[in-house]
Every structure is written in structure tokens, then in C-alpha cells.
Design a protein around this motif. Structure first.
Motif, PDB file in Angstrom:
ATOM      1  N   ASP A   1      45.127  40.319  18.918  1.00  0.00           N
ATOM      2  CA  ASP A   1      46.056  41.251  18.903  1.00  0.00           C
ATOM      3  C   ASP A   1      47.339  40.810  18.250  1.00  0.00           C
ATOM      4  O   ASP A   1      48.501  41.267  18.938  1.00  0.00           O
ATOM      5  CB  ASP A   1      46.609  41.187  20.112  1.00  0.00           C
ATOM      6  CG  ASP A   1      46.704  40.382  21.047  1.00  0.00           C
ATOM      7  OD1 ASP A   1      46.869  38.619  20.445  1.00  0.00           O
ATOM      8  OD2 ASP A   1      46.567  40.228  22.696  1.00  0.00           O
ATOM      9  N   ASP A   2      47.358  39.797  17.242  1.00  0.00           N
ATOM     10  CA  ASP A   2      48.312  39.130  16.957  1.00  0.00           C
ATOM     11  C   ASP A   2      48.336  38.707  15.645  1.00  0.00           C
ATOM     12  O   ASP A   2      47.993  38.207  15.771  1.00  0.00           O
ATOM     13  CB  ASP A   2      48.940  37.826  17.760  1.00  0.00           C
ATOM     14  CG  ASP A   2      50.522  37.647  17.462  1.00  0.00           C
ATOM     15  OD1 ASP A   2      50.852  38.276  16.267  1.00  0.00           O
ATOM     16  OD2 ASP A   2      50.622  36.478  17.980  1.00  0.00           O
TER      17      ASP A   2
ATOM     18  N   ASP B   1      51.324  43.985  23.264  1.00  0.00           N
ATOM     19  CA  ASP B   1      51.877  42.962  24.890  1.00  0.00           C
ATOM     20  C   ASP B   1      51.092  42.996  25.668  1.00  0.00           C
ATOM     21  O   ASP B   1      50.968  42.067  26.207  1.00  0.00           O
ATOM     22  CB  ASP B   1      53.409  44.104  24.948  1.00  0.00           C
ATOM     23  CG  ASP B   1      54.598  42.864  25.620  1.00  0.00           C
ATOM     24  OD1 ASP B   1      54.530  41.683  25.520  1.00  0.00           O
ATOM     25  OD2 ASP B   1      54.885  43.612  27.019  1.00  0.00           O
ATOM     26  N   ARG B   2      50.410  43.159  25.783  1.00  0.00           N
ATOM     27  CA  ARG B   2      49.517  43.462  26.063  1.00  0.00           C
ATOM     28  C   ARG B   2      47.906  44.688  26.764  1.00  0.00           C
ATOM     29  O   ARG B   2      47.955  45.301  25.096  1.00  0.00           O
ATOM     30  CB  ARG B   2      49.190  43.996  27.271  1.00  0.00           C
ATOM     31  CG  ARG B   2      49.956  45.262  28.360  1.00  0.00           C
ATOM     32  CD  ARG B   2      51.063  45.699  29.387  1.00  0.00           C
ATOM     33  NE  ARG B   2      50.728  47.708  29.691  1.00  0.00           N
ATOM     34  CZ  ARG B   2      52.172  48.397  29.427  1.00  0.00           C
ATOM     35  NH1 ARG B   2      53.080  47.762  28.172  1.00  0.00           N
ATOM     36  NH2 ARG B   2      52.257  49.289  29.505  1.00  0.00           N
ATOM     37  N   LYS B   3      47.100  44.263  26.681  1.00  0.00           N
ATOM     38  CA  LYS B   3      45.706  44.815  26.589  1.00  0.00           C
ATOM     39  C   LYS B   3      45.214  46.602  26.894  1.00  0.00           C
ATOM     40  O   LYS B   3      45.752  47.105  25.541  1.00  0.00           O
ATOM     41  CB  LYS B   3      44.824  44.593  27.661  1.00  0.00           C
ATOM     42  CG  LYS B   3      44.394  42.906  26.998  1.00  0.00           C
ATOM     43  CD  LYS B   3      43.856  43.375  25.766  1.00  0.00           C
ATOM     44  CE  LYS B   3      42.797  41.366  25.491  1.00  0.00           C
ATOM     45  NZ  LYS B   3      42.191  41.168  24.647  1.00  0.00           N
ATOM     46  N   ASP B   4      46.483  47.084  27.013  1.00  0.00           N
ATOM     47  CA  ASP B   4      46.873  48.403  27.354  1.00  0.00           C
ATOM     48  C   ASP B   4      47.876  49.411  27.027  1.00  0.00           C
ATOM     49  O   ASP B   4      47.853  50.274  27.599  1.00  0.00           O
ATOM     50  CB  ASP B   4      46.539  48.695  28.821  1.00  0.00           C
ATOM     51  CG  ASP B   4      47.327  48.581  30.208  1.00  0.00           C
ATOM     52  OD1 ASP B   4      48.351  46.997  29.497  1.00  0.00           O
ATOM     53  OD2 ASP B   4      47.996  48.550  31.285  1.00  0.00           O
ATOM     54  N   GLU B   5      48.357  48.453  26.519  1.00  0.00           N
ATOM     55  CA  GLU B   5      49.636  49.157  25.807  1.00  0.00           C
ATOM     56  C   GLU B   5      49.513  49.988  25.116  1.00  0.00           C
ATOM     57  O   GLU B   5      49.011  50.343  24.253  1.00  0.00           O
ATOM     58  CB  GLU B   5      50.228  47.732  25.148  1.00  0.00           C
ATOM     59  CG  GLU B   5      51.824  48.469  24.664  1.00  0.00           C
ATOM     60  CD  GLU B   5      52.568  47.782  23.699  1.00  0.00           C
ATOM     61  OE1 GLU B   5      54.020  47.576  23.856  1.00  0.00           O
ATOM     62  OE2 GLU B   5      52.431  46.553  23.729  1.00  0.00           O
TER      63      GLU B   5
ATOM     64  N   SER C   1      45.858  53.438  24.587  1.00  0.00           N
ATOM     65  CA  SER C   1      46.177  52.442  24.505  1.00  0.00           C
ATOM     66  C   SER C   1      45.707  51.820  23.197  1.00  0.00           C
ATOM     67  O   SER C   1      44.986  52.416  22.542  1.00  0.00           O
ATOM     68  CB  SER C   1      45.903  51.159  25.773  1.00  0.00           C
ATOM     69  OG  SER C   1      43.972  51.561  25.281  1.00  0.00           O
TER      70      SER C   1
END
Length: 352
Positions: free
Chosen positions: A87-88, A123-127, A252
Motif C-alpha cells: 500500500d506504499d 493511510d489505512r485499509k478502508d481509505e 475504498s
């Protein structure tokens, strides 16, 4: 000189913070080998979105106080995230370089472009797509003040940042394209292309621009590394991502799909259609040994530039089997394998 030192110090502080804790290696790798060596060094694959999709993306950008170029950046970032399983991600962002605090630069003629890091992370899984777009735009608004920084002076854990950048992105916004502010009708500039040859040090680069009110993506790739069919798959994945961003911006990022219906059917159904008739009174080892007797000199297994015939594979598997017996391995014992994809992996399976 004093002002220059202050600006350089601020720039270093910003980029050090921007790159802090980055650990990923975001690189899209080929999914198949290139059959022949092409003459071209760079080949382009284009994706053209219709006016309706482009309008929806423009509305998304407007609602998030973002630009269409940031929307394009996010799409490529999500593509890298999905392909690299992280995720980055980090890629090189080609910028105009004309925001250097230099008097008269706006009237100067010449090439000022620069490449700076572009980090895209959830920033988070559900962003949501909207949330991620807003954060990315805020980050871009801050980083634009330091676009003149030298890539060669940036480090990640003591390693030059260029070692982490495997792909480029550029949003082309100049006279002759529509750009972020609409078609530049007031510019009386005509360009005539006689001949050109593009080349970069990257095996895959992404560019985007607006033309005739349509968003266009261009994937420039090294045809000696990526097969044309590989790029068709990549272009399809990017198209699917963009279409979801245009129609479901509240979803998301983690739930974004990259496969269209056709590819999903191939993966779930065609690849898993392994039904075959075989002798029920024989084990797989016995069937393999029958094949060895029938075609001992035929190629049995291939990995990259290496291969083994049935006779060679059988001999190596038998050698391993005898060694396992010496070590006390008996029928129904478990033998673990820790190996990369290789000829030895197949030898291990048959030997066990």
C-alpha cells in the motif's frame, strides 16, 4: 548564497521527511518472456478514455480540490500497489522545474524539467479514493516548492532514492494539449513533428494528458523486457482502475479490482479447468517413469534458458530419492521444500 543555503536546507528537510520509513520496492515485472528481440528501444501503448469518463474524473478532482494530473497520479499509484502487493509505492514524477526562485525564469527559454520522488500510499485499509486523492493533492501542493531538488542527493536509509524508483510518471500539460485549465485556445503555436526517437532509462514509464476533452494514458515500455501482450494486460488493468475511480469514488482503495470480466473468467475458470483422464491404477511417479521409457530424449521441463530431458530429470530425481532414503525418509513421511521456481524444484517434487 545565504538564501540558497536556506532553501537547500529546507528542501533536504522536506524530502527526508517525505521519504522517511519508505521500505517497498515498487516494480512491475514481466509476466511472460519476450519471444524475439525487437529493433525498437521504446514502444507505446495508449489508453483513451471517452469524454463522459473524463468529465467524471474532472468532477472528482474538483470535488476534492485536486487537479486531473493528481487523479492520473493516483491511478498509476493504485496500479503499482495492486501489482506489487503493497500500500506504499514510489515512482519518479517529472516536473516542469520552473518554480525555482530565480528572477525572470518565467520568460526564459530552455529545458528546466526535473524528476522528483512521488510517494503514493494508503493511510489505512478502508481509505476511500476521495480521501486518498485529497491527501495526495495536499502532499503535491507542499512538494511543488521543492521541485528543484536534485534526485541524486536524496537518500533512503543511506541508499540513493533512485535505486527505489523503477517507473516514471509525467502529466503533459503544454501548448497543444488541453491541460488542467482547459484548451489553451489563445496560444497560436503549431508543432510539426518531422522525426523523433524516445528513450529513457526505465523499462516502463507512464504519461497522461488531455486531448480533445479526453484523458489519454501512454505506457512507454522496453519491448525487449515486456511482451506486447503483457502491456495489453497492464493497460486493461489501468483502464479498469480509472473506470472505478470515475464511477465509485466513495469506494475504498483496497476494494478496487484490476481485472475485467474477461480476465476474471480466464483466471477463475479457464486456468482452473484442469480436468483430465488418467490411469487410476497408477501413481504419478509410475506415470512419469512410463513417459521416460517412451520419450527419454524429449524435453520434460524448461525454466528460463535451462531445460532437462525426461531421462535427465528421472536420473536427478532418482539420485535425490536415494539420498532421502539414506537419511531415513520412509513412505508417508513429510519432506519440506524451501526453493525458488527452478529446475531443482521439479527435481525435488519427483525425488520426494
Amino acid at each position: 548564497e545565504w538564501i540558497e543555503k536556506i532553501n537547500k536546507s529546507k528542501s533536504k528537510k522536506f524530502w527526508d521527511g517525505y521519504l522517511e520509513d519508505y521500505e517497498s520496492q515498487a516494480e512491475i515485472t514481466p509476466i511472460e518472456q519476450v519471444e524475439t528481440t525487437p529493433k525498437e528501444q521504446v514502444v507505446d501503448a495508449d489508453i483513451i478514455f471517452d469524454v463522459d469518463t473524463t468529465d467524471k474524473l474532472s468532477s472528482l478532482a474538483k470535488n476534492c480540490n485536486a487537479t486531473i494530473s493528481t487523479v492520473a497520479q493516483l491511478a498509476v499509484g493504485i496500479l503499482l500497489q495492486k501489482h506489487c502487493g503493497t500500500d506504499d509505492v514510489l515512482l519518479g514524477n517529472v516536473v516542469s522545474g520552473r518554480n525555482v526562485p530565480l528572477h525572470g525564469i518565467e520568460n526564459a527559454v530552455g529545458m528546466f524539467i526535473n524528476t522528483v520522488p512521488l510517494r503514493i500510499h494508503a493511510d489505512r485499509k478502508d481509505e476511500t479514493i476521495e480521501g486518498m486523492l485529497r491527501r495526495l493533492q495536499n502532499s503535491n501542493n507542499e512538494s511543488v516548492n521543492y521541485d528543484h531538488a536534485a534526485l541524486g542527493e536524496m537518500k533512503i536509509g543511506g541508499v540513493n532514492v533512485s535505486e527505489y524508483i523503477k517507473h516514471l510518471f509525467v502529466f503533459e500539460n503544454y501548448p497543444g494539449t488541453d491541460g488542467d485549465d482547459g484548451i489553451q485556445e489563445s496560444v497560436s503555436l503549431e508543432l510539426e513533428m518531422l522525426d523523433a526517437r524516445e528513450q529513457t532509462n526505465y523499462d516502463l514509464a507512464f504519461s497522461a494528458y488531455i486531448q480533445d476533452a479526453k484523458l489519454v494514458f501512454k505506457l512507454s515500455y522496453n519491448p525487449r523486457k515486456f511482451a506486447e501482450s503483457n502491456m495489453h494486460v497492464m493497460a486493461s488493468h489501468l483502464r479498469v482502475i480509472i473506470e472505478q475511480m470515475a464511477s465509485e469514488s466513495a469506494m475504498s482503495v483496497g476494494s478496487i479490482e484490476i481485472c475485467d470480466a474477461k480476465e476474471r473468467n480466464i483466471i477463475l475458470n479457464e486456468f482452473n479447468n484442469t480436468k483430465a483422464d488418467y490411469p487410476s491404477d497408477k501413481t504419478i511417479v509410475e506415470m512419469f517413469e512410463d513417459q521416460v521409457a517412451k520419450t527419454p530424449d524429449n524435453v520434460a521441463v524448461v525454466f528460463e534458458n535451462e531445460s532437462l530431458t525426461y531421462r535427465e530429470l528421472n536420473a536427478k530425481a532418482n539420485h535425490l530419492a536415494y539420498k532421502l532414503r539414506e537419511l531415513g525418509v520412509k513412505p508417508d513421511d513429510f519432506v519440506a521444500m524451501l526453493t525458488e521456481r527452478s529446475l531443482e524444484m521439479i527435481i525435488g517434487i519427483y525425488g520426494i
